[in-house]
Design a protein around this motif. Structure first.
Motif, PDB file in Angstrom:
ATOM      1  N   PRO A  47      73.734  26.604  38.180  1.00 54.84           N
ATOM      2  CA  PRO A  47      74.443  26.016  37.038  1.00 54.84           C
ATOM      3  C   PRO A  47      75.955  26.189  37.204  1.00 54.84           C
ATOM      4  CG  PRO A  47      73.457  28.109  36.426  1.00 54.84           C
ATOM      5  CD  PRO A  47      72.964  27.810  37.806  1.00 54.84           C
ATOM      6  N   PRO A  48      76.760  25.530  36.372  1.00 52.81           N
ATOM      7  CA  PRO A  48      78.219  25.618  36.517  1.00 52.81           C
ATOM      8  C   PRO A  48      78.700  27.056  36.681  1.00 52.81           C
ATOM      9  CG  PRO A  48      77.663  24.006  34.848  1.00 52.81           C
ATOM     10  CD  PRO A  48      76.371  24.657  35.252  1.00 52.81           C
ATOM     11  N   THR A  49      79.445  27.279  37.753  1.00 47.65           N
ATOM     12  CA  THR A  49      79.947  28.624  38.049  1.00 47.65           C
ATOM     13  C   THR A  49      81.233  28.515  38.844  1.00 47.65           C
ATOM     14  OG1 THR A  49      79.325  30.784  38.961  1.00 47.65           O
ATOM     15  CG2 THR A  49      78.692  28.854  40.214  1.00 47.65           C
ATOM     16  N   GLN A  50      81.976  29.601  38.902  1.00 42.89           N
ATOM     17  CA  GLN A  50      83.223  29.641  39.641  1.00 42.89           C
ATOM     18  C   GLN A  50      82.978  30.186  41.049  1.00 42.89           C
ATOM     19  OE1 GLN A  50      86.458  28.779  38.452  1.00 42.89           O
ATOM     20  NE2 GLN A  50      85.401  27.906  36.685  1.00 42.89           N
ATOM     21  N   VAL A  51      83.421  29.460  42.076  1.00 41.69           N
ATOM     22  CA  VAL A  51      83.311  29.930  43.451  1.00 41.69           C
ATOM     23  C   VAL A  51      84.678  29.802  44.113  1.00 41.69           C
ATOM     24  CG1 VAL A  51      80.895  29.245  43.621  1.00 41.69           C
ATOM     25  CG2 VAL A  51      82.674  27.676  44.385  1.00 41.69           C
ATOM     26  N   GLU A  52      84.873  30.545  45.210  1.00 48.20           N
ATOM     27  CA  GLU A  52      86.125  30.485  45.933  1.00 48.20           C
ATOM     28  C   GLU A  52      86.287  29.112  46.582  1.00 48.20           C
ATOM     29  OE1 GLU A  52      86.102  33.673  48.676  1.00 48.20           O
ATOM     30  OE2 GLU A  52      85.909  35.218  47.136  1.00 48.20           O
ATOM     31  N   GLU A  53      87.490  28.583  46.508  1.00 51.01           N
ATOM     32  CA  GLU A  53      87.740  27.215  46.958  1.00 51.01           C
ATOM     33  C   GLU A  53      87.438  27.022  48.442  1.00 51.01           C
ATOM     34  OE1 GLU A  53      91.319  23.884  46.582  1.00 51.01           O
ATOM     35  OE2 GLU A  53      91.348  25.723  45.374  1.00 51.01           O
ATOM     36  N   GLU A  54      87.638  28.084  49.267  1.00 54.25           N
ATOM     37  CA  GLU A  54      87.400  27.932  50.701  1.00 54.25           C
ATOM     38  C   GLU A  54      85.919  27.781  51.037  1.00 54.25           C
ATOM     39  OE1 GLU A  54      88.514  32.329  49.930  1.00 54.25           O
ATOM     40  OE2 GLU A  54      89.179  30.336  49.299  1.00 54.25           O
ATOM     41  N   LYS A  55      85.032  28.089  50.082  1.00 59.49           N
ATOM     42  CA  LYS A  55      83.599  27.934  50.312  1.00 59.49           C
ATOM     43  C   LYS A  55      83.111  26.524  50.003  1.00 59.49           C
ATOM     44  CE  LYS A  55      82.349  32.775  49.451  1.00 59.49           C
ATOM     45  NZ  LYS A  55      81.515  33.693  48.645  1.00 59.49           N
ATOM     46  N   VAL A  56      84.000  25.683  49.506  1.00 59.98           N
ATOM     47  CA  VAL A  56      83.636  24.334  49.089  1.00 59.98           C
ATOM     48  C   VAL A  56      84.220  23.318  50.061  1.00 59.98           C
ATOM     49  CG1 VAL A  56      83.813  22.625  47.244  1.00 59.98           C
ATOM     50  CG2 VAL A  56      83.585  25.050  46.681  1.00 59.98           C
ATOM     51  N   VAL A  57      83.407  22.357  50.469  1.00 61.62           N
ATOM     52  CA  VAL A  57      83.889  21.275  51.325  1.00 61.62           C
ATOM     53  C   VAL A  57      84.640  20.282  50.450  1.00 61.62           C
ATOM     54  CG1 VAL A  57      83.231  19.407  52.878  1.00 61.62           C
ATOM     55  CG2 VAL A  57      81.972  21.565  52.918  1.00 61.62           C
ATOM     56  N   MET A  58      85.909  20.133  50.724  1.00 62.00           N
ATOM     57  CA  MET A  58      86.741  19.230  49.933  1.00 62.00           C
ATOM     58  C   MET A  58      86.850  17.863  50.632  1.00 62.00           C
ATOM     59  SD  MET A  58      87.356  21.226  47.424  1.00 62.00           S
ATOM     60  CE  MET A  58      88.686  20.485  46.466  1.00 62.00           C
ATOM     61  N   PRO A  59      87.081  16.768  49.882  1.00 60.95           N
ATOM     62  CA  PRO A  59      87.214  16.748  48.420  1.00 60.95           C
ATOM     63  C   PRO A  59      85.856  16.900  47.728  1.00 60.95           C
ATOM     64  CG  PRO A  59      87.324  14.519  49.292  1.00 60.95           C
ATOM     65  CD  PRO A  59      87.255  15.428  50.477  1.00 60.95           C
ATOM     66  N   LEU A  60      85.858  17.587  46.613  1.00 60.01           N
ATOM     67  CA  LEU A  60      84.629  17.838  45.861  1.00 60.01           C
ATOM     68  C   LEU A  60      84.268  16.601  45.041  1.00 60.01           C
ATOM     69  CD1 LEU A  60      82.577  20.125  45.206  1.00 60.01           C
ATOM     70  CD2 LEU A  60      83.986  20.650  43.214  1.00 60.01           C
TER      71      LEU A  60
END
Length: 303
Positions: A47-60
């Motif tokens: 569910p909606p949660t905060q994660v570190e930006e470097e763990k996300v493939v951008m653009p989201l």
């Protein structure tokens, strides 16, 4: 930090992150999102949660919408059509005489593509098969060769522990597993006892490796000489790693006695537990490890 939801797709190997926008989305709900394969119907596993930006493939990418009744109906209809597609593909494989095992057929939600997953020994020339299937289904056809681990991940099943398979329920990626891990955990090196139903080394060997490495550093090896807290010198006959108990052979005059001690009650030269001799690895184990290395990476997400 960035706000995301984690979405899993029916045959995908990984969990993918999307921007939930202002939508209220709970675990287990379904959403419609855009992926590299097109518009997809996925299940929310985070569910909606905060994660570190470097763990996300951008653009989201943003969630298009929460799945409604019409979306559920389309998804259910796709599942029914996949059964027919699977049967037809089996017939075409037999017609072309191809040595391949069909695992699953999958329509993308928008029906833009029809994927067929299969396993095979070596490479398969399926160009004529693709042409044949495209003439039947009138859509883009993709045949994807996967490994036996991926096959098990898609089909699911019950493990030796009696629980649903980790790879089918929550495991996103396949971590490298080695026979060394089985040795570290004092497991039988019988291939049938350390292999999962996929025929490869059990993934749970990796899950417990760090714990066993930590505990083994606090234990002597079998055959080591130790000094006990009650003043006896003896030789280690066996160890219980999880309970941190050691059985020691103590010499009392002309007699020998086996006594059990806690690891902390012994003095010994501290070192990491030794691996078993390399010649313990039979041909079956070597072949199992070779297969493990060649089949360790998931091929479900190769777009």
């Amino acid at each position: 930090m960035i706000n995301v939801i984690g979405v899993r797709f029916r045959t995908a190997g990984k969990v993918y992150y999307f921007d939930p926008k202002e939508l209220s989305i709970a675990r287990g709900e379904h959403v419609i999102v855009e992926t590299a394969r097109g518009v997809e119907y996925g299940t929310v596993v985070l569910p909606p949660t905060q994660v570190e930006e470097e763990k996300v493939v951008m653009p989201l990418k943003e969630v298009i919408r929460k799945a409604g009744e019409e979306d559920d109906r389309i998804e259910e209809n796709n599942r029914k059509r996949e059964k027919d597609a699977y049967k037809i593909c089996l017939e075409k494989i037999a017609k072309h005489g191809l040595e391949m095992k069909l695992i699953e057929a999958e329509y993308t939600f928008d029906n833009n593509k029809l994927l067929f997953y299969f396993t095979a020994d070596g490479r398969i020339d399926f160009r004529e098969l693709v042409k044949d299937l495209a003439s039947v289904f009138k859509t883009r056809i993709e045949l994807r060769q996967i490994g036996v681990r991926d096959e098990t991940k898609i089909l699911g099943g019950i493990g030796f522990c009696g629980r649903p398979l980790c790879c089918h329920t929550f495991l996103s990626d396949f971590a490298p597993v080695s026979i060394k891990m089985a040795k570290e955990q004092n497991l039988s090196l019988n291939p049938t006892k350390i292999s999962g139903i996929c025929g490869r080394l059990m993934c749970c060997l990796k899950n417990e490796e760090d714990t066993y490495e930590y505990l083994n550093r606090k234990m002597p090896n079998v055959g080591d000489s130790v000094m006990t807290n009650d003043g006896h010198k003896g030789e280690v006959s066996s160890v219980n790693v999880l309970r941190q108990l050691v059985k020691v052979v103590i010499e009392e005059g002309d007699e020998k006695e086996i006594r059990e001690y806690k690891a902390e009650q012994l003095k010994f030269k501290s070192r990491h537990r030794k691996d078993r001799p390399k010649n313990d690895d039979g041909a079956e184990l070597k072949e199992l490890e070779r297969l493990e290395k060649s089949d360790g990476k998931s091929r479900l997400d190769d777009d």
